[in-house]
Write a protein that holds these residues in place. Sequence first.
Motif, PDB file in Angstrom:
ATOM      1  N   VAL A  63     -55.598  44.643  49.221  1.00 39.45           N
ATOM      2  CA  VAL A  63     -54.626  43.559  49.387  1.00 39.45           C
ATOM      3  C   VAL A  63     -55.390  42.341  49.890  1.00 39.45           C
ATOM      4  N   GLU A  64     -55.251  41.228  49.162  1.00 39.14           N
ATOM      5  CA  GLU A  64     -55.828  39.958  49.592  1.00 39.14           C
ATOM      6  C   GLU A  64     -54.665  39.048  49.951  1.00 39.14           C
ATOM      7  N   GLY A  65     -54.237  39.149  51.193  1.00 37.81           N
ATOM      8  CA  GLY A  65     -53.094  38.413  51.702  1.00 37.81           C
ATOM      9  C   GLY A  65     -52.596  39.088  52.964  1.00 37.81           C
ATOM     10  N   ALA A  66     -51.572  38.525  53.564  1.00 35.17           N
ATOM     11  CA  ALA A  66     -50.993  39.084  54.787  1.00 35.17           C
ATOM     12  C   ALA A  66     -50.174  40.320  54.457  1.00 35.17           C
ATOM     13  N   ILE A  67     -50.208  41.314  55.355  1.00 33.37           N
ATOM     14  CA  ILE A  67     -49.336  42.470  55.195  1.00 33.37           C
ATOM     15  C   ILE A  67     -48.529  42.654  56.467  1.00 33.37           C
ATOM     16  N   SER A  68     -47.279  43.119  56.277  1.00 29.22           N
ATOM     17  CA  SER A  68     -46.378  43.282  57.414  1.00 29.22           C
ATOM     18  C   SER A  68     -45.369  44.380  57.109  1.00 29.22           C
ATOM     19  N   ALA A  69     -45.273  45.355  58.025  1.00 26.84           N
ATOM     20  CA  ALA A  69     -44.294  46.446  57.920  1.00 26.84           C
ATOM     21  C   ALA A  69     -44.203  47.113  59.284  1.00 26.84           C
ATOM     22  N   ASP A  70     -43.227  48.005  59.436  1.00 27.92           N
ATOM     23  CA  ASP A  70     -43.110  48.738  60.697  1.00 27.92           C
ATOM     24  C   ASP A  70     -44.285  49.690  60.877  1.00 27.92           C
ATOM     25  N   HIS A  71     -44.560  50.488  59.851  1.00 28.40           N
ATOM     26  CA  HIS A  71     -45.642  51.472  59.895  1.00 28.40           C
ATOM     27  C   HIS A  71     -46.618  51.115  58.780  1.00 28.40           C
ATOM     28  N   VAL A  72     -47.859  50.838  59.143  1.00 27.81           N
ATOM     29  CA  VAL A  72     -48.878  50.456  58.169  1.00 27.81           C
ATOM     30  C   VAL A  72     -50.011  51.466  58.237  1.00 27.81           C
ATOM     31  N   VAL A  73     -50.371  52.010  57.071  1.00 32.83           N
ATOM     32  CA  VAL A  73     -51.506  52.920  56.956  1.00 32.83           C
ATOM     33  C   VAL A  73     -52.508  52.257  56.029  1.00 32.83           C
ATOM     34  N   VAL A  74     -53.757  52.097  56.510  1.00 31.55           N
ATOM     35  CA  VAL A  74     -54.787  51.469  55.685  1.00 31.55           C
ATOM     36  C   VAL A  74     -55.934  52.450  55.498  1.00 31.55           C
ATOM     37  N   GLY A  75     -56.215  52.731  54.227  1.00 28.67           N
ATOM     38  CA  GLY A  75     -57.369  53.543  53.871  1.00 28.67           C
ATOM     39  C   GLY A  75     -58.286  52.763  52.946  1.00 28.67           C
ATOM     40  N   GLY A  76     -57.813  51.618  52.471  1.00 28.62           N
ATOM     41  CA  GLY A  76     -58.571  50.777  51.556  1.00 28.62           C
ATOM     42  C   GLY A  76     -58.982  49.483  52.215  1.00 28.62           C
ATOM     43  N   THR A  77     -58.882  48.375  51.457  1.00 26.88           N
ATOM     44  CA  THR A  77     -59.361  47.076  51.928  1.00 26.88           C
ATOM     45  C   THR A  77     -58.213  46.090  52.050  1.00 26.88           C
ATOM     46  N   VAL A  78     -58.186  45.374  53.157  1.00 24.10           N
ATOM     47  CA  VAL A  78     -57.228  44.291  53.365  1.00 24.10           C
ATOM     48  C   VAL A  78     -58.014  43.059  53.783  1.00 24.10           C
ATOM     49  N   VAL A  79     -57.811  41.958  53.050  1.00 23.27           N
ATOM     50  CA  VAL A  79     -58.419  40.679  53.403  1.00 23.27           C
ATOM     51  C   VAL A  79     -57.266  39.758  53.776  1.00 23.27           C
ATOM     52  N   GLY A  80     -56.983  39.668  55.061  1.00 29.92           N
ATOM     53  CA  GLY A  80     -55.867  38.885  55.558  1.00 29.92           C
ATOM     54  C   GLY A  80     -55.313  39.517  56.811  1.00 29.92           C
ATOM     55  N   PRO A  81     -54.370  38.838  57.464  1.00 27.77           N
ATOM     56  CA  PRO A  81     -53.812  39.362  58.714  1.00 27.77           C
ATOM     57  C   PRO A  81     -52.899  40.560  58.477  1.00 27.77           C
ATOM     58  N   VAL A  82     -52.876  41.461  59.458  1.00 24.92           N
ATOM     59  CA  VAL A  82     -52.074  42.680  59.382  1.00 24.92           C
ATOM     60  C   VAL A  82     -51.111  42.695  60.569  1.00 24.92           C
ATOM     61  N   GLN A  97     -60.449  42.530  56.966  1.00 26.86           N
ATOM     62  CA  GLN A  97     -61.015  41.229  57.324  1.00 26.86           C
ATOM     63  C   GLN A  97     -59.844  40.342  57.700  1.00 26.86           C
ATOM     64  N   GLY A  98     -59.549  40.256  58.977  1.00 36.12           N
ATOM     65  CA  GLY A  98     -58.426  39.460  59.449  1.00 36.12           C
ATOM     66  C   GLY A  98     -57.936  40.000  60.775  1.00 36.12           C
ATOM     67  N   ASP A  99     -57.111  39.220  61.427  1.00 35.21           N
ATOM     68  CA  ASP A  99     -56.560  39.629  62.712  1.00 35.21           C
ATOM     69  C   ASP A  99     -55.522  40.720  62.514  1.00 35.21           C
ATOM     70  N   VAL A 100     -55.454  41.624  63.482  1.00 36.09           N
ATOM     71  CA  VAL A 100     -54.595  42.796  63.397  1.00 36.09           C
ATOM     72  C   VAL A 100     -53.673  42.819  64.616  1.00 36.09           C
ATOM     73  N   ARG A 101     -52.360  42.862  64.362  1.00 38.29           N
ATOM     74  CA  ARG A 101     -51.372  42.980  65.444  1.00 38.29           C
ATOM     75  C   ARG A 101     -50.618  44.294  65.260  1.00 38.29           C
ATOM     76  N   TYR A 102     -50.356  44.977  66.364  1.00 37.64           N
ATOM     77  CA  TYR A 102     -49.748  46.301  66.294  1.00 37.64           C
ATOM     78  C   TYR A 102     -49.071  46.624  67.613  1.00 37.64           C
ATOM     79  N   LYS A 103     -48.145  47.584  67.574  1.00 38.00           N
ATOM     80  CA  LYS A 103     -47.524  48.099  68.791  1.00 38.00           C
ATOM     81  C   LYS A 103     -48.271  49.347  69.260  1.00 38.00           C
ATOM     82  N   ALA A 104     -48.619  50.224  68.306  1.00 42.60           N
ATOM     83  CA  ALA A 104     -49.410  51.424  68.595  1.00 42.60           C
ATOM     84  C   ALA A 104     -50.488  51.524  67.520  1.00 42.60           C
ATOM     85  N   LEU A 105     -51.655  52.049  67.892  1.00 38.78           N
ATOM     86  CA  LEU A 105     -52.800  52.087  66.986  1.00 38.78           C
ATOM     87  C   LEU A 105     -53.433  53.465  66.974  1.00 38.78           C
ATOM     88  N   GLU A 106     -53.693  53.964  65.761  1.00 35.16           N
ATOM     89  CA  GLU A 106     -54.502  55.168  65.558  1.00 35.16           C
ATOM     90  C   GLU A 106     -55.648  54.758  64.647  1.00 35.16           C
TER      91      GLU A 106
END
Length: 150
Positions: A63-82, A97-106
């Motif tokens: 994903v080349e852009g911002a992503i936003s959801a309640d539960h986000v699972v990343v196993g690939g590449t994200v270029v943008g804020p999460v 590649q981008g800033d990451v905001r979260y409530k809980a992190l694994e």
Amino acid sequence: MEEFAMLGMKKQPPVRSAIGPGMRVTGDCTFQDGLQVDGTVLGDVIAAAGSPSALVVTGTGRVEGAISADHVVVGGTVVGPVLARELLELQSTARIQGDVRYKALEMQQGAVIAGQLQPQVTPPPAPVEPQAALAPAAEPAEPTLDPDRP
């Protein structure tokens, strides 16, 4: 999944939509419930508000852009804020590649983030300081390495 109950979500929303491997989407995507990205999205991927949501970017996903959801699972590449409003899971193959905001992190060993990690917690109220404490100090409060100052 147990972590959903812990975070106030009754169960994981079903993955109802998918962007398959070899598929390329240009433009912003809005989804409800769950979305799995195995291909490439050139644009923002945003969950609709109002119901629990899950976004999975698999090892072949990009994903080349911002992503936003309640539960986000990343196993690939994200270029943008999460933004993960509840839980962010980073698999060992995750590359962000981008800033990451979260409530809980694994985060599994091997995941890479080139950006700031910003936990979304409610900060405690700031203590009220007396006016005397707000006045500038005449001497530095910390020792310095400056040879011109004592």
